[in-house]
Design a protein around this motif. Structure first.
Motif, PDB file in Angstrom:
ATOM      1  N   THR A 149     -33.988 -18.373  19.047  1.00 17.72           N
ATOM      2  CA  THR A 149     -34.037 -18.689  20.470  1.00 17.72           C
ATOM      3  C   THR A 149     -33.739 -17.470  21.346  1.00 17.72           C
ATOM      4  O   THR A 149     -34.071 -17.464  22.528  1.00 17.72           O
ATOM      5  N   ILE A 150     -33.104 -16.436  20.773  1.00 15.09           N
ATOM      6  CA  ILE A 150     -32.790 -15.246  21.556  1.00 15.09           C
ATOM      7  C   ILE A 150     -33.385 -13.976  20.951  1.00 15.09           C
ATOM      8  O   ILE A 150     -33.313 -12.905  21.549  1.00 15.09           O
ATOM      9  N   GLU A 151     -33.959 -14.098  19.778  1.00 13.24           N
ATOM     10  CA  GLU A 151     -34.518 -12.938  19.091  1.00 13.24           C
ATOM     11  C   GLU A 151     -35.748 -13.390  18.324  1.00 13.24           C
ATOM     12  O   GLU A 151     -35.845 -14.540  17.888  1.00 13.24           O
ATOM     13  N   MET A 152     -36.703 -12.488  18.157  1.00 13.38           N
ATOM     14  CA  MET A 152     -37.855 -12.791  17.324  1.00 13.38           C
ATOM     15  C   MET A 152     -38.148 -11.591  16.439  1.00 13.38           C
ATOM     16  O   MET A 152     -38.094 -10.439  16.898  1.00 13.38           O
ATOM     17  N   ALA A 153     -38.422 -11.858  15.183  1.00 16.29           N
ATOM     18  CA  ALA A 153     -38.818 -10.805  14.252  1.00 16.29           C
ATOM     19  C   ALA A 153     -40.043 -11.305  13.503  1.00 16.29           C
ATOM     20  O   ALA A 153     -40.026 -12.385  12.908  1.00 16.29           O
ATOM     21  N   ILE A 154     -41.118 -10.535  13.576  1.00 17.06           N
ATOM     22  CA  ILE A 154     -42.380 -10.908  12.958  1.00 17.06           C
ATOM     23  C   ILE A 154     -42.730  -9.900  11.869  1.00 17.06           C
ATOM     24  O   ILE A 154     -42.664  -8.682  12.090  1.00 17.06           O
ATOM     25  N   VAL A 155     -43.089 -10.411  10.694  1.00 12.53           N
ATOM     26  CA  VAL A 155     -43.565  -9.535   9.627  1.00 12.53           C
ATOM     27  C   VAL A 155     -45.085  -9.631   9.568  1.00 12.53           C
ATOM     28  O   VAL A 155     -45.660 -10.713   9.717  1.00 12.53           O
ATOM     29  N   ALA A 156     -45.725  -8.485   9.365  1.00 15.13           N
ATOM     30  CA  ALA A 156     -47.171  -8.422   9.179  1.00 15.13           C
ATOM     31  C   ALA A 156     -47.423  -8.303   7.686  1.00 15.13           C
ATOM     32  O   ALA A 156     -47.107  -7.277   7.077  1.00 15.13           O
ATOM     33  N   MET A 157     -47.957  -9.361   7.094  1.00 19.84           N
ATOM     34  CA  MET A 157     -48.149  -9.417   5.645  1.00 19.84           C
ATOM     35  C   MET A 157     -49.612  -9.134   5.300  1.00 19.84           C
ATOM     36  O   MET A 157     -50.532  -9.622   5.970  1.00 19.84           O
ATOM     37  N   VAL A 158     -49.821  -8.368   4.240  1.00 15.85           N
ATOM     38  CA  VAL A 158     -51.167  -8.094   3.755  1.00 15.85           C
ATOM     39  C   VAL A 158     -51.218  -8.433   2.264  1.00 15.85           C
ATOM     40  O   VAL A 158     -50.194  -8.521   1.596  1.00 15.85           O
ATOM     41  N   GLY A 159     -52.432  -8.621   1.748  1.00 17.54           N
ATOM     42  CA  GLY A 159     -52.595  -8.956   0.347  1.00 17.54           C
ATOM     43  C   GLY A 159     -52.900 -10.423   0.155  1.00 17.54           C
ATOM     44  O   GLY A 159     -52.998 -11.192   1.113  1.00 17.54           O
ATOM     45  N   THR A 160     -53.054 -10.821  -1.083  1.00 14.63           N
ATOM     46  CA  THR A 160     -53.360 -12.204  -1.398  1.00 14.63           C
ATOM     47  C   THR A 160     -52.137 -13.071  -1.187  1.00 14.63           C
ATOM     48  O   THR A 160     -51.004 -12.584  -1.138  1.00 14.63           O
ATOM     49  N   GLU A 161     -52.346 -14.378  -1.093  1.00 14.64           N
ATOM     50  CA  GLU A 161     -51.238 -15.300  -0.856  1.00 14.64           C
ATOM     51  C   GLU A 161     -50.195 -15.224  -1.952  1.00 14.64           C
ATOM     52  O   GLU A 161     -49.004 -15.421  -1.723  1.00 14.64           O
ATOM     53  N   GLU A 162     -50.640 -14.927  -3.181  1.00 13.85           N
ATOM     54  CA  GLU A 162     -49.707 -14.859  -4.313  1.00 13.85           C
ATOM     55  C   GLU A 162     -49.012 -13.504  -4.414  1.00 13.85           C
ATOM     56  O   GLU A 162     -48.011 -13.356  -5.115  1.00 13.85           O
ATOM     57  N   ASN A 163     -49.546 -12.509  -3.730  1.00 10.14           N
ATOM     58  CA  ASN A 163     -49.004 -11.155  -3.890  1.00 10.14           C
ATOM     59  C   ASN A 163     -48.982 -10.408  -2.564  1.00 10.14           C
ATOM     60  O   ASN A 163     -49.512  -9.309  -2.438  1.00 10.14           O
ATOM     61  N   ARG A 164     -48.349 -11.012  -1.560  1.00 13.81           N
ATOM     62  CA  ARG A 164     -48.285 -10.384  -0.250  1.00 13.81           C
ATOM     63  C   ARG A 164     -47.137  -9.384  -0.171  1.00 13.81           C
ATOM     64  O   ARG A 164     -46.115  -9.536  -0.819  1.00 13.81           O
ATOM     65  N   GLU A 165     -47.333  -8.370   0.666  1.00 13.55           N
ATOM     66  CA  GLU A 165     -46.282  -7.390   0.939  1.00 13.55           C
ATOM     67  C   GLU A 165     -46.224  -7.141   2.437  1.00 13.55           C
ATOM     68  O   GLU A 165     -47.178  -7.409   3.167  1.00 13.55           O
ATOM     69  N   ILE A 166     -45.083  -6.622   2.887  1.00 18.28           N
ATOM     70  CA  ILE A 166     -44.901  -6.352   4.313  1.00 18.28           C
ATOM     71  C   ILE A 166     -45.549  -5.012   4.653  1.00 18.28           C
ATOM     72  O   ILE A 166     -45.190  -3.981   4.092  1.00 18.28           O
ATOM     73  N   ALA A 167     -46.500  -5.046   5.600  1.00 24.73           N
ATOM     74  CA  ALA A 167     -47.136  -3.818   6.071  1.00 24.73           C
ATOM     75  C   ALA A 167     -46.518  -3.349   7.378  1.00 24.73           C
ATOM     76  O   ALA A 167     -46.631  -2.179   7.746  1.00 24.73           O
ATOM     77  N   GLY A 168     -45.866  -4.263   8.092  1.00 23.52           N
ATOM     78  CA  GLY A 168     -45.245  -3.904   9.359  1.00 23.52           C
ATOM     79  C   GLY A 168     -44.235  -4.951   9.786  1.00 23.52           C
ATOM     80  O   GLY A 168     -44.309  -6.099   9.353  1.00 23.52           O
ATOM     81  N   VAL A 169     -43.309  -4.540  10.621  1.00 25.36           N
ATOM     82  CA  VAL A 169     -42.290  -5.444  11.162  1.00 25.36           C
ATOM     83  C   VAL A 169     -42.121  -5.139  12.644  1.00 25.36           C
ATOM     84  O   VAL A 169     -42.005  -3.984  13.045  1.00 25.36           O
ATOM     85  N   GLY A 170     -42.117  -6.189  13.458  1.00 25.75           N
ATOM     86  CA  GLY A 170     -41.861  -6.033  14.882  1.00 25.75           C
ATOM     87  C   GLY A 170     -40.820  -7.036  15.325  1.00 25.75           C
ATOM     88  O   GLY A 170     -40.754  -8.151  14.778  1.00 25.75           O
ATOM     89  N   ARG A 171     -40.009  -6.659  16.273  1.00 27.89           N
ATOM     90  CA  ARG A 171     -38.978  -7.589  16.742  1.00 27.89           C
ATOM     91  C   ARG A 171     -38.642  -7.321  18.195  1.00 27.89           C
ATOM     92  O   ARG A 171     -38.851  -6.226  18.712  1.00 27.89           O
TER      93      ARG A 171
END
Length: 211
Positions: A105-127
């Motif tokens: 409610t006071i903070e947001m952090a979004i991860v940008a995931m790439v790859g297949t649904e079974e093998n995703r990794e974080i390509a970026g993070v914004g908050r």
């Protein structure tokens, strides 16, 4: 922690306590009870960058601690310094926990995931963190070096802007090193009304959302 994160709010504290007793999670594992700590599944979204990269955006989860640690350790010293204005690379559990256990409610952090649904990794993070007194939020993001110049930072900022507008915010603030031209370019291309001041090699930026 994945199961606890999606469990009914009234059962979450009990599940955390039981998982601690069983040694399944850290003994000091934090969590935010009630609606403030509810994972906002409705904010998950798919985007494709102009470079053709398919990205899955979602709010960060308590269970993302190992993925986030891997992401931070994947950043070059230059990327670390530009994002955190520090070359420190060690990320103990206590620090990582602060980054994944948040009050949505006071903070947001979004991860940008790439790859297949079974093998995703974080390509970026914004908050962003809301400054209620000014109806704005301080924003920051980082993209893994292997995904630089592929439009992920631009899409991540656009999605954070969309979410901030949903919460009734009027703009962002940010501190960016003057030498960090790629991040400055992303902000300047974000469609904001920007005012910036260079103080000792760091730009203090105020970015108002346009109507």
């Amino acid at each position: 922690m994945d199961l606890i994160a999606i469990a009914h709010l009234k059962f979450r504290r009990w599940l955390v306590d039981e998982a601690k007793k069983a040694g399944l999670i850290y003994h000091d594992q934090a969590f935010i009870p009630g609606e403030k700590g509810r994972y906002p599944e409705e904010l998950e979204a798919y985007r494709t960058t102009k470079a053709g990269v398919k990205v899955f955006f979602r709010p960060i989860k308590i269970s993302d601690e190992p993925l986030l640690k891997k992401f931070i350790y994947s950043l070059s010293d230059d990327s670390l310094y530009r994002r955190f204005i520090s070359v420190r690379k060690d990320m103990p559990h206590e620090r990582l926990q602060e980054l994944v256990v948040i009050d949505y409610t006071i903070e947001m952090a979004i991860v940008a995931m790439v790859g297949t649904e079974e093998n995703r990794e974080i390509a970026g993070v914004g908050r962003y963190f809301i400054n209620e007194g000014k109806h704005s939020a301080e924003v920051a993001f980082a993209v893994r070096d292997a995904f630089h110049n592929r439009g992920i930072g631009k899409e991540l900022l656009a999605y954070l802007t969309y979410l901030a507008r949903r919460q009734g915010l009027l703009g962002f603030t940010a501190e960016v090193l003057a030498e960090n031209q790629p991040m400055l370019h992303v902000f300047e291309a974000g469609g904001f009304d920007i005012v910036k001041h260079n103080i000792a090699g760091t730009y203090e930026m105020t970015m108002a959302f346009k109507e």
